[in-house]
Motif scaffolding. Structure first.
Motif, PDB file in Angstrom:
ATOM      1  N   ASP A 112      40.927  34.816  22.867  1.00  0.00           N
ATOM      2  CA  ASP A 112      40.006  35.937  23.019  1.00  0.00           C
ATOM      3  C   ASP A 112      39.338  35.791  24.385  1.00  0.00           C
ATOM      4  OD1 ASP A 112      38.833  38.234  22.250  1.00  0.00           O
ATOM      5  OD2 ASP A 112      37.386  37.368  20.868  1.00  0.00           O
ATOM      6  N   VAL A 113      39.437  36.811  25.213  1.00  0.00           N
ATOM      7  CA  VAL A 113      38.953  36.732  26.591  1.00  0.00           C
ATOM      8  C   VAL A 113      37.770  37.676  26.780  1.00  0.00           C
ATOM      9  CG1 VAL A 113      39.566  36.960  29.031  1.00  0.00           C
ATOM     10  CG2 VAL A 113      41.298  36.249  27.369  1.00  0.00           C
ATOM     11  N   ARG A 114      36.634  37.121  27.225  1.00  0.00           N
ATOM     12  CA  ARG A 114      35.475  37.924  27.633  1.00  0.00           C
ATOM     13  C   ARG A 114      35.483  38.019  29.141  1.00  0.00           C
ATOM     14  NH1 ARG A 114      31.206  34.542  24.990  1.00  0.00           N
ATOM     15  NH2 ARG A 114      30.251  34.840  27.013  1.00  0.00           N
ATOM     16  N   LEU A 115      35.483  39.249  29.636  1.00  0.00           N
ATOM     17  CA  LEU A 115      35.679  39.482  31.070  1.00  0.00           C
ATOM     18  C   LEU A 115      34.443  40.127  31.690  1.00  0.00           C
ATOM     19  CD1 LEU A 115      38.789  40.771  32.872  1.00  0.00           C
ATOM     20  CD2 LEU A 115      36.752  42.201  32.983  1.00  0.00           C
ATOM     21  N   SER A 116      34.114  39.691  32.900  1.00  0.00           N
ATOM     22  CA  SER A 116      32.999  40.273  33.658  1.00  0.00           C
ATOM     23  C   SER A 116      33.444  40.492  35.092  1.00  0.00           C
ATOM     24  CB  SER A 116      31.784  39.333  33.618  1.00  0.00           C
ATOM     25  OG  SER A 116      30.770  39.786  34.495  1.00  0.00           O
ATOM     26  N   THR A 117      33.246  41.708  35.593  1.00  0.00           N
ATOM     27  CA  THR A 117      33.577  41.991  36.994  1.00  0.00           C
ATOM     28  C   THR A 117      32.289  42.222  37.785  1.00  0.00           C
ATOM     29  OG1 THR A 117      33.679  44.420  36.801  1.00  0.00           O
ATOM     30  CG2 THR A 117      35.658  43.178  36.207  1.00  0.00           C
ATOM     31  N   MET A 118      32.354  41.896  39.075  1.00  0.00           N
ATOM     32  CA  MET A 118      31.192  42.106  39.939  1.00  0.00           C
ATOM     33  C   MET A 118      31.666  42.416  41.353  1.00  0.00           C
ATOM     34  SD  MET A 118      27.984  39.573  40.773  1.00  0.00           S
ATOM     35  CE  MET A 118      27.261  39.855  39.167  1.00  0.00           C
ATOM     36  N   PRO A 119      31.135  43.484  41.977  1.00  0.00           N
ATOM     37  CA  PRO A 119      31.526  43.791  43.361  1.00  0.00           C
ATOM     38  C   PRO A 119      30.987  42.738  44.323  1.00  0.00           C
ATOM     39  CG  PRO A 119      29.759  45.255  42.629  1.00  0.00           C
ATOM     40  CD  PRO A 119      30.182  44.471  41.433  1.00  0.00           C
TER      41      PRO A 119
ATOM     42  N   GLU B 285      31.751  40.957  48.568  1.00  0.00           N
ATOM     43  CA  GLU B 285      31.990  41.441  49.932  1.00  0.00           C
ATOM     44  C   GLU B 285      33.437  41.839  50.187  1.00  0.00           C
ATOM     45  OE1 GLU B 285      30.931  40.095  54.539  1.00  0.00           O
ATOM     46  OE2 GLU B 285      30.620  38.722  52.864  1.00  0.00           O
ATOM     47  N   TYR B 286      34.375  41.086  49.594  1.00  0.00           N
ATOM     48  CA  TYR B 286      35.783  41.343  49.886  1.00  0.00           C
ATOM     49  C   TYR B 286      36.541  41.899  48.686  1.00  0.00           C
ATOM     50  CZ  TYR B 286      34.783  38.637  54.061  1.00  0.00           C
ATOM     51  OH  TYR B 286      34.244  38.186  55.248  1.00  0.00           O
ATOM     52  N   GLY B 287      35.859  42.623  47.804  1.00  0.00           N
ATOM     53  CA  GLY B 287      36.520  43.221  46.658  1.00  0.00           C
ATOM     54  C   GLY B 287      35.699  43.049  45.392  1.00  0.00           C
ATOM     55  N   GLU B 288      36.352  42.658  44.318  1.00  0.00           N
ATOM     56  CA  GLU B 288      35.668  42.435  43.045  1.00  0.00           C
ATOM     57  C   GLU B 288      35.978  41.034  42.526  1.00  0.00           C
ATOM     58  OE1 GLU B 288      35.217  46.035  40.209  1.00  0.00           O
ATOM     59  OE2 GLU B 288      37.090  46.374  41.288  1.00  0.00           O
ATOM     60  N   SER B 289      34.913  40.331  42.150  1.00  0.00           N
ATOM     61  CA  SER B 289      35.063  39.013  41.538  1.00  0.00           C
ATOM     62  C   SER B 289      35.181  39.182  40.020  1.00  0.00           C
ATOM     63  CB  SER B 289      33.855  38.134  41.878  1.00  0.00           C
ATOM     64  OG  SER B 289      33.833  36.975  41.080  1.00  0.00           O
ATOM     65  N   VAL B 290      36.084  38.420  39.413  1.00  0.00           N
ATOM     66  CA  VAL B 290      36.288  38.486  37.961  1.00  0.00           C
ATOM     67  C   VAL B 290      36.101  37.093  37.367  1.00  0.00           C
ATOM     68  CG1 VAL B 290      37.917  39.006  36.103  1.00  0.00           C
ATOM     69  CG2 VAL B 290      37.915  40.398  38.175  1.00  0.00           C
ATOM     70  N   VAL B 291      35.305  37.025  36.317  1.00  0.00           N
ATOM     71  CA  VAL B 291      35.152  35.771  35.573  1.00  0.00           C
ATOM     72  C   VAL B 291      35.541  36.031  34.131  1.00  0.00           C
ATOM     73  CG1 VAL B 291      33.570  33.975  34.790  1.00  0.00           C
ATOM     74  CG2 VAL B 291      33.315  34.936  37.087  1.00  0.00           C
ATOM     75  N   MET B 292      36.409  35.169  33.599  1.00  0.00           N
ATOM     76  CA  MET B 292      36.880  35.324  32.227  1.00  0.00           C
ATOM     77  C   MET B 292      36.543  34.075  31.419  1.00  0.00           C
ATOM     78  SD  MET B 292      40.596  37.122  32.876  1.00  0.00           S
ATOM     79  CE  MET B 292      41.004  36.095  34.299  1.00  0.00           C
ATOM     80  N   ARG B 293      35.855  34.266  30.312  1.00  0.00           N
ATOM     81  CA  ARG B 293      35.580  33.175  29.369  1.00  0.00           C
ATOM     82  C   ARG B 293      36.674  33.170  28.311  1.00  0.00           C
ATOM     83  NH1 ARG B 293      31.118  30.496  27.285  1.00  0.00           N
ATOM     84  NH2 ARG B 293      30.669  30.166  29.501  1.00  0.00           N
ATOM     85  N   LEU B 294      37.335  32.028  28.146  1.00  0.00           N
ATOM     86  CA  LEU B 294      38.448  31.923  27.204  1.00  0.00           C
ATOM     87  C   LEU B 294      37.972  31.294  25.899  1.00  0.00           C
ATOM     88  CD1 LEU B 294      41.211  30.537  29.620  1.00  0.00           C
ATOM     89  CD2 LEU B 294      40.495  32.903  29.256  1.00  0.00           C
TER      90      LEU B 294
ATOM     91  N   GLN C 212      31.011  45.402  35.469  1.00  0.00           N
ATOM     92  CA  GLN C 212      31.465  45.864  34.158  1.00  0.00           C
ATOM     93  C   GLN C 212      31.793  44.661  33.278  1.00  0.00           C
ATOM     94  OE1 GLN C 212      34.094  49.471  33.970  1.00  0.00           O
ATOM     95  NE2 GLN C 212      34.381  49.087  36.158  1.00  0.00           N
ATOM     96  N   ASP C 213      31.651  44.850  31.980  1.00  0.00           N
ATOM     97  CA  ASP C 213      31.975  43.796  31.014  1.00  0.00           C
ATOM     98  C   ASP C 213      32.982  44.332  30.012  1.00  0.00           C
ATOM     99  OD1 ASP C 213      30.127  41.904  32.056  1.00  0.00           O
ATOM    100  OD2 ASP C 213      28.507  42.973  31.052  1.00  0.00           O
ATOM    101  N   GLY C 214      33.932  43.494  29.640  1.00  0.00           N
ATOM    102  CA  GLY C 214      34.950  43.914  28.681  1.00  0.00           C
ATOM    103  C   GLY C 214      35.474  42.733  27.887  1.00  0.00           C
ATOM    104  N   ARG C 215      36.470  43.029  27.060  1.00  0.00           N
ATOM    105  CA  ARG C 215      37.014  42.005  26.176  1.00  0.00           C
ATOM    106  C   ARG C 215      38.436  42.385  25.798  1.00  0.00           C
ATOM    107  NH1 ARG C 215      33.237  39.368  21.580  1.00  0.00           N
ATOM    108  NH2 ARG C 215      34.583  37.672  20.937  1.00  0.00           N
TER     109      ARG C 215
END
Length: 403
Positions: free
Chosen positions: A83-90, A92-101, A69-72
């Motif tokens: 302003d934070v751009r967020l991306s989640t990705m499933p 192996e051990y949960g969900e990885s989140v990357v945020m661009r600041l 999923q992608d959000g902001r």
């Protein structure tokens, strides 16, 4: 904990935050000056709570954990509006989140601050004030293309000009500029927005990225019909960019007529001014610099190298600066584009007046003590062509091997 993560990221000027759950620990990594720095949190169980909180802040579906999923969202840290751009990705051990600041408080970087040499800056400014034509800014992801283009838009943003941008996503919000965000889910693509934008009577168009033949052809035709078009392309250097559009399927005569210039760029890390030390280049390093940059070094020539102190978090570097390669299309290059002759285009480009390769630009920054020779070698490694046409002959094999 999130508040402290964001506060720490703002203090060290991080561009991205990575939250990555592992089997027994939670990894929080921050990208500072293009390099990831890692922190380990042993409380692995809080990972899901962190992701849940971030999803709520971004307005995402908290029940969906199987799909990316992608959000902001926006937040205020001390006196900084982020302003934070967020991306989640499933994973192996949960969900990885990357945020661009994106620090909205600092605003758009001016062209004078991106690191262009005076001669490149003056030529680029003349180009962006032309009434029509296509100007390409090229480089890999994270090379500062968007920063340069936003700096150009800031100079062009006047009451008498209608400016429309097509972006994916919109990074910085600019007043008086009509910014449109691509949305593939509803078929709002670059090409579709571009066609509509041309009916909005624009003077200047910014296309976030030319990804396909249709977008390339619309951008080229817009540049031919009285519009100034700025766009980006993912290529290694300026010389290969114009031919890339032809390889994508654009007509050679369109590219030859519309493309006015190509600016290639990379980012190199600035040495920390508080702790950098002198570096005496060895004989092979001197030979490489003299061959590539066509300069003569004296025995007393000293460069600078990274050391490390508390001000730069012991990395030896603090901040980044751009290195640039500007190629202005002349008649010989235009003829090569029309005939789809890549060899003739490269030959004409290398012989053109004022052309200076990226590697030479990086070497000049090192000779001025702004960056290190290590950073120059990274730029040289990223550009495969540099070893082919800058260093020929069996007598240079040792120098090439070292480079």
């Amino acid at each position: 904990m999130l508040q402290s993560i964001f506060l720490d990221a703002v203090q060290v000027r991080a561009s991205d935050i990575h939250i990555e759950p592992d089997e027994t620990v939670l990894r929080i990594r921050q990208r500072v000056d293009g390099v990831l720095q890692e922190q380990i949190v042993k409380e692995r169980r809080i990972a899901s709570a962190l992701v849940l909180r971030l999803k709520l802040m971004s307005g995402l579906d908290i029940s969906e954990k199987r799909l990316p999923q992608d959000g902001r969202f926006s937040l205020k840290i001390k006196d900084h509006k982020i302003d934070v751009r967020l991306s989640t990705m499933p994973v192996e051990y949960g969900e990885s989140v990357v945020m661009r600041l994106l620090n909205q408080t600092e605003g758009v970087t001016k062209l004078t601050k991106v690191g262009m040499p005076d001669d490149v800056l003056s030529r680029f400014r003349r180009l962006i004030h032309m009434p029509h034509g296509l100007i390409l800014v090229t480089g890999p992801t994270g090379s500062g293309k968007t920063t340069t283009l936003y700096g150009a838009l800031q100079e062009l943003n006047e009451v008498g000009k209608k400016i429309i941008t097509v972006e994916d996503p919109v990074e910085y919000r600019l007043s008086r500029i009509n910014q449109v965000q691509v949305n593939p889910k509803i078929d709002l693509t670059f090409a579709r927005i571009l066609r509509s934008a041309l009916r909005q009577d624009p003077d200047i168009l910014l296309v976030g990225e030319i990804r396909d033949t249709e977008t390339a052809e619309i951008a080229l035709r817009a540049a031919m019909t009285g519009h100034l078009v700025l766009s980006t392309l993912h290529t290694n250097d300026a010389v290969s960019s114009a031919m890339r559009l032809v390889d994508m399927g654009a007509e050679g005569f369109l590219a030859a007529t519309a493309i006015k210039a190509v600016l290639a760029q990379r980012l190199v890390r600035r040495l920390c001014e508080y702790c950098c030390t002198d570096h005496d280049p060895d004989s092979r390093e001197r030979a490489w610099i003299e061959k590539v940059a066509s300069v003569k070094l004296t025995p007393e020539t000293r460069l600078k190298q990274a050391s490390g102190c508390h001000r730069c978090n012991n990395t030896g570097y603090r901040g980044r600066i751009g290195v640039f390669e500007l190629l202005v299309i002349n008649d010989d290059m235009a003829d090569a584009l029309r005939s789809n002759d890549a060899g003739a285009f490269v030959k004409a480009a290398l012989a053109s007046k004022g052309y200076q390769p990226l590697v030479v630009s990086a070497i000049n920054e090192a000779l001025q003590g702004i960056t290190s020779l290590e950073e120059v070698f990274i730029v040289a490694e990223q550009i495969d062509e540099s070893g082919d046409w800058l260093m020929k002959g069996e007598e240079n094999q040792d120098v090439q091997k070292h480079a």
